[in-house]
Enzyme design. Sequence first.
Site, PDB file in Angstrom:
ATOM      1  N   HIS A 105      -7.410   8.098  -1.751  1.00  0.00           N
ATOM      2  CA  HIS A 105      -6.528   8.358  -0.615  1.00  0.00           C
ATOM      3  C   HIS A 105      -7.384   8.821   0.547  1.00  0.00           C
ATOM      4  O   HIS A 105      -7.170   9.889   1.109  1.00  0.00           O
ATOM      5  CB  HIS A 105      -5.437   9.370  -0.982  1.00  0.00           C
ATOM      6  N   HIS A 161      -5.883  -3.867   0.462  1.00  0.00           N
ATOM      7  CA  HIS A 161      -5.450  -2.862  -0.495  1.00  0.00           C
ATOM      8  C   HIS A 161      -4.648  -3.482  -1.643  1.00  0.00           C
ATOM      9  O   HIS A 161      -4.804  -3.102  -2.790  1.00  0.00           O
ATOM     10  CB  HIS A 161      -4.621  -1.814   0.242  1.00  0.00           C
TER      11      HIS A 161
END
Lengths: 79, 79, 734, 219
Positions: free
Chosen positions: C94, C48
């Site tokens: 998300h 990430h």
Amino acid sequence: MRARVQVFLKPGVLDVQGKAIEGALHGLGFPGVDHVRVGKTIEFDLAGSDAAAAEDEVKAMCERLLANTVIESYRVEVA
Amino acid sequence: MRARVQVFLKPGVLDVQGKAIEGALHGLGFPGVDHVRVGKTIEFDLAGSDAAAAEDEVKAMCERLLANTVIESYRVEVA
Amino acid sequence: MTSPAKSMAELAREYGLKAEEYAVILQRLNREPNAVELGVFSVMWSEHCSYKSSRKHLAKFPTTGPRVICGPGENAGVVDIGDGQACIFKMESHNHPSYIEPYQGAATGVGGIMRDVFTMGARPIALLNALRFGDPSHPKTRRLVEGVVAGIGGYGNCVGVPTVGGETNFHRGYDGNILVNAMCVGIADADKIFYSAAPAAGLPVVYFGSKTGRDGIHGATMASAEFDEDSDEKRPTVQVGDPFAEKLLIEATLELMKTGAVAAIQDMGAAGLTSSSVEMAGKGSVGIELDLDMVPQREEGMTAYEMMLSESQERMLAILKPGRERDGHAIFEKWGLDAAIIGWTTDTGHIVLKHKGQIVCDIPLSPLSEDAPLYDRPWTEPVKHPRLDPGQIPAPANWEAAVLKILSCPDVASKRWLWEQYDRHVMADTLEDSATGADAGIVRVHGSRKGLAVTSDCTPRYVQNDPYEGGKQAVAEAWRNLTAVGSDPIAITDNLNFGNPERPEIMGQIVRAIDGMALACRELDFPVVSGNVSLYNETNGAAIPPTPTVGAVGLLADYDDHMDFSNLRDGDMLILIGDNHGELGASLYLRELLGREDGAPPPVDLVAERRNGDFVRGLIHGKLITACHDLSDGGLVIAAAEMALASSIGVTLSASSGAHAHPFLFGEDQGRYLVATRDAARVLADAGAAGVHAIVAGEAGGEAFASKELFSIAMPALRAANEHWMPDYMAAKA
Amino acid sequence: MKAAVIVFPGSNCDRDCAVGVERATGAKVEMVWHAEPELPGGLDLIVLPGGFSYGDYLRCGAMAAQSPVMKAVVAAANDGVPTLGICNGFQILCEAHLLPGALLRNEKLKYICKPVDLEIVNGNTRFTAAFGERRTARMTIGNGEGNFFAEAETLDRLEGEGQVVFRYANENPNGSARNIAGIINEAGNVLGMMPHPDRAFEAELGSIDGAVLFRSVLG
Ligand SMILES: Nc1ncnc2c1ncn2[C@@H]1O[C@H](COP(=O)(O)OP(=O)(O)O)[C@@H](O)[C@H]1O
Ligand SMILES: [Mg+2]
């Protein structure tokens, strides 16, 4: 001390949330559920040690902020 | 029978309402208020007369609908 | 007790670090890290934060251009929109959090992407969301839709930024991994952009916003791992969004910036305090020292590790100019935000953390970024689907049923149920939104004549069957949507959602999709200025369909020149712009009517794309047409039906029966538009002169949606087919 | 002409209200922070804007109604200064007891954003005079708790005294009692409404009926 305030819509006010939950519970296979009412619970610590004074104080909070007495009623517990 | 379910955010989960209410109560002149937590109360009638069975049933309702167990915990009372 | 060496290596694995990666840490530190240090490494080197699998390929994107002020690498991309103004935007996923807790996951996704934008000095002015859910019949889908939509609305509505567009798909490929991609667009003065690099040593570091709790610890590493059956057990405390706090944070941040006290600023996103402090110091080639006892804390007894990895929302970290420590004080007080000076920049090149009088972390910053793993993962060329011969695809047995079936299928059906829950009008500058019948949302740039057009696009079924063409198509469709509303496409952001990159076939999808996107961006002068990568979207080895979502922004010099497709009038001629080959591979026709998902997707001819688009934009600016819609899902029939519905008037298409009627009506050939005009002869002549293929395809009028003798559907039935699916689905019992 | 828009923490239509009033009427608009104990002098209009004051936590408008500035707003309203509450502003006016009733969760329990057709029930108020003979208007709503509630006697009184100013004309979007979209106080100077005139002040926004409303009061 710990105070707990319960706020519910007054009986004459349609509780749309309660109604929706009732419908959903019936749909989920709980047909025996009836008269669902949804309320709010507000719990907090309160400085001081005089229970009666504390209860008065919490009632004042309810009248001023925590409940709207046009549509809601409330119950106070202090312990 | 009357059932009452109390649903609260699990400890550690941010309670945005509690935070805002606490600030407002301080602003209104109730400085002794601390650790405000806001929860939901769901009350309803339930057919049947076996308290233990009723409690199990209400717990099943909590798991399936009334509480979001990822972030909430619940208490059941049946009377 | 096990030996410390063993337990640290074990911990490293638990934190998601590979053995090789842990070895690099040992080598660079020349000692064993402690748990806090290991935590810092693990989040900074997570997929990430480090983009370790994708970085090499992301470099292929064109990221510069005459309008680009700041490309990828900062919190968001910045483009010049003239008159001293800049548009700042980015898209972010998300996905994992939204699957676990749909409301909060989606809400915090919106909050996070807004922070990326206002961190750079912009006021957010528009939001979009690109959603992919599992099959409607999957037992979890309805609840996920309900929660995600409520969460997006709940957050954006409260902050007061209009949500003006998005896209929503349903496919069983997302049953175990939904996608929630949110995009935010903001406006700033071009000479008042704020960056994250700490400019010097000796400057105060101020924390402001909400307090730090134990929320979402290891969210960044979670976003970099596959789901398995135990995911429910492993899940960290869910992050809860507080949109009210976000609203206060926006106002306070913008006010603080006005004082001139801010030297550098960064929101605390994934990996919170760790990534913000490491990145600010690292980018500025300075060091940083933080006293964690100064961090505003929501809970008692938080450890250094927890504070550094917490993903509590609505928090910012700013580096102030010398002597300006007190500047923010009145502002934070006014907006009721917690704030504290928690440290200083230093000249050590190290990140040093103190907690309760102890140094709990002291590591050099350079390895955190310089030695961040960079993988050239093995990949295999995706297997190509053959092009389908339109002549071999059967015609519908019942034309009416076929049209209604596609118009009411979950991907095409109106998403009114969903976007009516989004405030689309707050800020009083919305000109086009999900409700209005336009290919992109349009907001006015407040106080000017300019307009910004915004869209988000990806057709995963194309990318699935050919990642390269599908990647091109996602970019081209975004460009086309911006063109169809009359704007000049200026730049894109992207959100690359894929499965596990450690599998060569998934890596092949990533590589080829990026290749295709990069080519389209270059050919269309459409640079990539920001983006986000979300990998490991798979459950028990089943990956999502590859989904490289493109978010794009176009500029209207005068918003009065904007175009939509809700303005058809009786007697308007409909002209179809672009070439028609009847491509049915990977089409909705094939999927919805024949139950097939095979075939090469329609290829994108980028030269034609550009030629046709420039021509259409010219028609709009020349006021030669009164409505315009691009052709996408479902081809000509669906575009014409949507125009009829948006305008509440019938349309008769001129296609009649014949061997090529269904490829013509349902084919999904690219680079096409359906436009309405009163002067068909002029449009056709201009098209001829521009070398653009154009034909009369129908006429507006009457009470039915029809095509010669093929079908005729009364408008109410057409509307019902398009409108009913989603509310009916959402109202049905689980 | 001079107007003030009150800004609460979490207000998000404050700028829209100011811009709408300024563009529609040319009036000078001052923004007043909720912590101010006093209002500027000589006001011709006070606007309580929409948004989510205090996040709409606890109850919409409840915490805002207790803001320091609200004492001054109540005093000004009692002195006859025209006061307009839009959406969250309407909720605040009810919570501050400047208007009767309360706004409950929408019947379908969802936030709803859509254009609505309104019936102008009372065209003789200082907020609706500029509509002239026209008895319909169009604006958008955007709310989760716009379901107006009051006891039956209160509703009868409101209707009887011409205090219902706007009604939803075709479809009732939120379950509001007697389709009520906006009400005015007895004295005729305090109006609360759920639809947004501050999103309907220019043709390109889809309607100018909000501008007509602003011009009525500042005309
Ligand atoms: N998740 C969403 N949020 C907001 N609007 C949406 C969403 N999904 C779909 N829409 C809206 O529905 C309309 C149709 O979407 P779509 O078919 O994807 O358009 P297009 O094919 O032109 O890209 C658009 O106005 C789009 O903005
Ligand atoms: Mg389109």
